[in-house]
Design a protein around this motif. Structure first.
Motif, PDB file in Angstrom:
ATOM      1  N   SER A 167       0.833  -1.202   0.000  1.00 25.88           N
ATOM      2  CA  SER A 167       0.000   0.000   0.000  1.00 25.88           C
ATOM      3  C   SER A 167       0.872   1.258   0.000  1.00 25.88           C
ATOM      4  N   ALA A 168       1.914   1.262   0.840  1.00 23.81           N
ATOM      5  CA  ALA A 168       2.841   2.402   0.877  1.00 23.81           C
ATOM      6  C   ALA A 168       3.565   2.548  -0.465  1.00 23.81           C
ATOM      7  N   ALA A 169       3.937   1.433  -1.072  1.00 23.22           N
ATOM      8  CA  ALA A 169       4.621   1.470  -2.373  1.00 23.22           C
ATOM      9  C   ALA A 169       3.697   2.049  -3.445  1.00 23.22           C
ATOM     10  N   SER A 170       2.424   1.721  -3.390  1.00 26.49           N
ATOM     11  CA  SER A 170       1.463   2.278  -4.345  1.00 26.49           C
ATOM     12  C   SER A 170       1.333   3.792  -4.162  1.00 26.49           C
ATOM     13  N   LYS A 171       1.342   4.248  -2.910  1.00 28.84           N
ATOM     14  CA  LYS A 171       1.300   5.691  -2.645  1.00 28.84           C
ATOM     15  C   LYS A 171       2.591   6.359  -3.112  1.00 28.84           C
ATOM     16  N   TRP A 172       3.708   5.669  -2.962  1.00 29.19           N
ATOM     17  CA  TRP A 172       4.993   6.179  -3.432  1.00 29.19           C
ATOM     18  C   TRP A 172       4.940   6.337  -4.954  1.00 29.19           C
ATOM     19  N   ASP A 173       4.453   5.292  -5.645  1.00 27.93           N
ATOM     20  CA  ASP A 173       4.314   5.360  -7.107  1.00 27.93           C
ATOM     21  C   ASP A 173       3.430   6.536  -7.526  1.00 27.93           C
ATOM     22  N   GLU A 174       2.326   6.696  -6.825  1.00 33.39           N
ATOM     23  CA  GLU A 174       1.391   7.779  -7.147  1.00 33.39           C
ATOM     24  C   GLU A 174       2.074   9.145  -7.020  1.00 33.39           C
ATOM     25  N   ALA A 175       2.805   9.351  -5.922  1.00 28.40           N
ATOM     26  CA  ALA A 175       3.507  10.622  -5.732  1.00 28.40           C
ATOM     27  C   ALA A 175       4.581  10.814  -6.808  1.00 28.40           C
ATOM     28  N   PHE A 176       5.333   9.777  -7.101  1.00 26.64           N
ATOM     29  CA  PHE A 176       6.376   9.859  -8.126  1.00 26.64           C
ATOM     30  C   PHE A 176       5.756  10.215  -9.479  1.00 26.64           C
ATOM     31  N   ASN A 177       4.701   9.519  -9.830  1.00 19.09           N
ATOM     32  CA  ASN A 177       4.081   9.716 -11.144  1.00 19.09           C
ATOM     33  C   ASN A 177       3.379  11.065 -11.270  1.00 19.09           C
ATOM     34  N   LYS A 178       3.048  11.687 -10.140  1.00 17.46           N
ATOM     35  CA  LYS A 178       2.499  13.054 -10.147  1.00 17.46           C
ATOM     36  C   LYS A 178       3.612  14.099 -10.135  1.00 17.46           C
ATOM     37  N   GLY A 179       4.852  13.647  -9.944  1.00 17.55           N
ATOM     38  CA  GLY A 179       5.976  14.575  -9.865  1.00 17.55           C
ATOM     39  C   GLY A 179       6.098  15.268  -8.517  1.00 17.55           C
ATOM     40  N   ASP A 180       5.551  14.657  -7.454  1.00 11.59           N
ATOM     41  CA  ASP A 180       5.506  15.268  -6.132  1.00 11.59           C
ATOM     42  C   ASP A 180       6.688  14.817  -5.268  1.00 11.59           C
ATOM     43  N   ALA A 181       7.852  15.434  -5.501  1.00 13.50           N
ATOM     44  CA  ALA A 181       9.066  15.079  -4.767  1.00 13.50           C
ATOM     45  C   ALA A 181       8.938  15.386  -3.279  1.00 13.50           C
ATOM     46  N   GLU A 182       8.176  16.414  -2.930  1.00 12.37           N
ATOM     47  CA  GLU A 182       7.977  16.757  -1.521  1.00 12.37           C
ATOM     48  C   GLU A 182       7.275  15.624  -0.791  1.00 12.37           C
ATOM     49  N   GLN A 183       6.220  15.076  -1.407  1.00 14.09           N
ATOM     50  CA  GLN A 183       5.493  13.953  -0.799  1.00 14.09           C
ATOM     51  C   GLN A 183       6.395  12.717  -0.715  1.00 14.09           C
ATOM     52  N   LEU A 184       7.194  12.483  -1.729  1.00 12.44           N
ATOM     53  CA  LEU A 184       8.117  11.338  -1.696  1.00 12.44           C
ATOM     54  C   LEU A 184       9.046  11.450  -0.492  1.00 12.44           C
ATOM     55  N   ALA A 185       9.622  12.627  -0.282  1.00 12.82           N
ATOM     56  CA  ALA A 185      10.572  12.821   0.817  1.00 12.82           C
ATOM     57  C   ALA A 185       9.926  12.560   2.174  1.00 12.82           C
ATOM     58  N   LYS A 186       8.638  12.814   2.307  1.00 10.16           N
ATOM     59  CA  LYS A 186       7.930  12.590   3.573  1.00 10.16           C
ATOM     60  C   LYS A 186       7.778  11.114   3.902  1.00 10.16           C
ATOM     61  N   MET A 187       7.986  10.252   2.924  1.00 12.73           N
ATOM     62  CA  MET A 187       7.828   8.821   3.138  1.00 12.73           C
ATOM     63  C   MET A 187       9.089   8.177   3.717  1.00 12.73           C
ATOM     64  N   TYR A 188      10.144   8.976   3.823  1.00 14.88           N
ATOM     65  CA  TYR A 188      11.400   8.494   4.385  1.00 14.88           C
ATOM     66  C   TYR A 188      11.505   8.939   5.835  1.00 14.88           C
ATOM     67  N   GLY A 189      12.226   8.162   6.622  1.00 11.18           N
ATOM     68  CA  GLY A 189      12.421   8.483   8.022  1.00 11.18           C
ATOM     69  C   GLY A 189      13.277   9.716   8.210  1.00 11.18           C
ATOM     70  N   SER A 190      13.306  10.194   9.449  1.00 15.41           N
ATOM     71  CA  SER A 190      14.031  11.422   9.760  1.00 15.41           C
ATOM     72  C   SER A 190      15.513  11.324   9.421  1.00 15.41           C
ATOM     73  N   LYS A 191      16.050  10.141   9.400  1.00 19.86           N
ATOM     74  CA  LYS A 191      17.454   9.942   9.012  1.00 19.86           C
ATOM     75  C   LYS A 191      17.523   9.005   7.815  1.00 19.86           C
ATOM     76  N   GLY A 192      16.575   9.140   6.900  1.00 22.59           N
ATOM     77  CA  GLY A 192      16.501   8.280   5.738  1.00 22.59           C
ATOM     78  C   GLY A 192      17.656   8.501   4.780  1.00 22.59           C
ATOM     79  N   ALA A 193      17.953   7.461   4.002  1.00 23.47           N
ATOM     80  CA  ALA A 193      19.022   7.543   3.010  1.00 23.47           C
ATOM     81  C   ALA A 193      18.661   6.733   1.780  1.00 23.47           C
ATOM     82  N   LEU A 194      19.095   7.225   0.636  1.00 23.18           N
ATOM     83  CA  LEU A 194      18.971   6.528  -0.639  1.00 23.18           C
ATOM     84  C   LEU A 194      20.352   6.020  -1.035  1.00 23.18           C
ATOM     85  N   LEU A 195      20.395   4.860  -1.670  1.00 22.35           N
ATOM     86  CA  LEU A 195      21.635   4.329  -2.226  1.00 22.35           C
ATOM     87  C   LEU A 195      21.423   4.104  -3.714  1.00 22.35           C
TER      88      LEU A 195
END
Length: 146
Positions: free
Chosen positions: A33-61
């Protein structure tokens, strides 16, 4: 008596196994369900919403690039990626497990993005996430893909 006691132990063990399997399926459903919401935000171009899905000390590799850490850097990374023409993102969760307030998940992803000569190209690969329950929500604290 011994047969009755063994039957009770077997029933209790079976109940625990069924309970654990149901809990694992619930977590997998939560992650999908969270992944579907992530896809939705990505496909809308909503980088702000994407960033909110990561933890306070989140990291991408990202593959072949340095790690990206922190809310504003994660938001900027996704904004730049989307700005390059990536879209139609789709995540599929293959496995998800949890233990206490930590969990992991992995699966497949696909997206359409720029190819040679301006043509669109399909990209796909594997992804994995480490998640942590923060404030009653599951947040991604580590996100890697290829």
């Amino acid at each position: 008596m011994k047969i009755l006691r063994n039957a009770c132990v077997l029933i209790a063990a079976s109940s625990l196994a069924i309970g654990a399997a149901a809990q694992a399926q619930d977590f997998k459903n939560t992650v999908q369900s969270a992944a579907s919401k992530w896809d939705e935000a990505f496909n809308k171009g909503d980088a702000e919403q994407l960033a909110k899905m990561y933890g306070s000390k989140g990291a991408l590799l990202p593959p072949g690039s340095p790690a990206v850490a922190g809310d504003s850097n994660i938001q900027q990374f996704w904004k730049m990626t989307i700005g390059k023409g990536f879209g139609q993102h789709k995540v599929t969760v293959q496995q998800a497990e949890t233990k206490g307030d930590m969990g992991y998940a992995y699966g497949r992803w696909q997206a359409i993005g720029p190819g040679e000569g301006g043509a669109k190209k399909q990209y796909e690969g594997n992804w994995s996430n480490v998640l942590e329950r923060q404030g009653g929500e599951w947040k991604t604290v580590l996100h890697a893909w290829n």
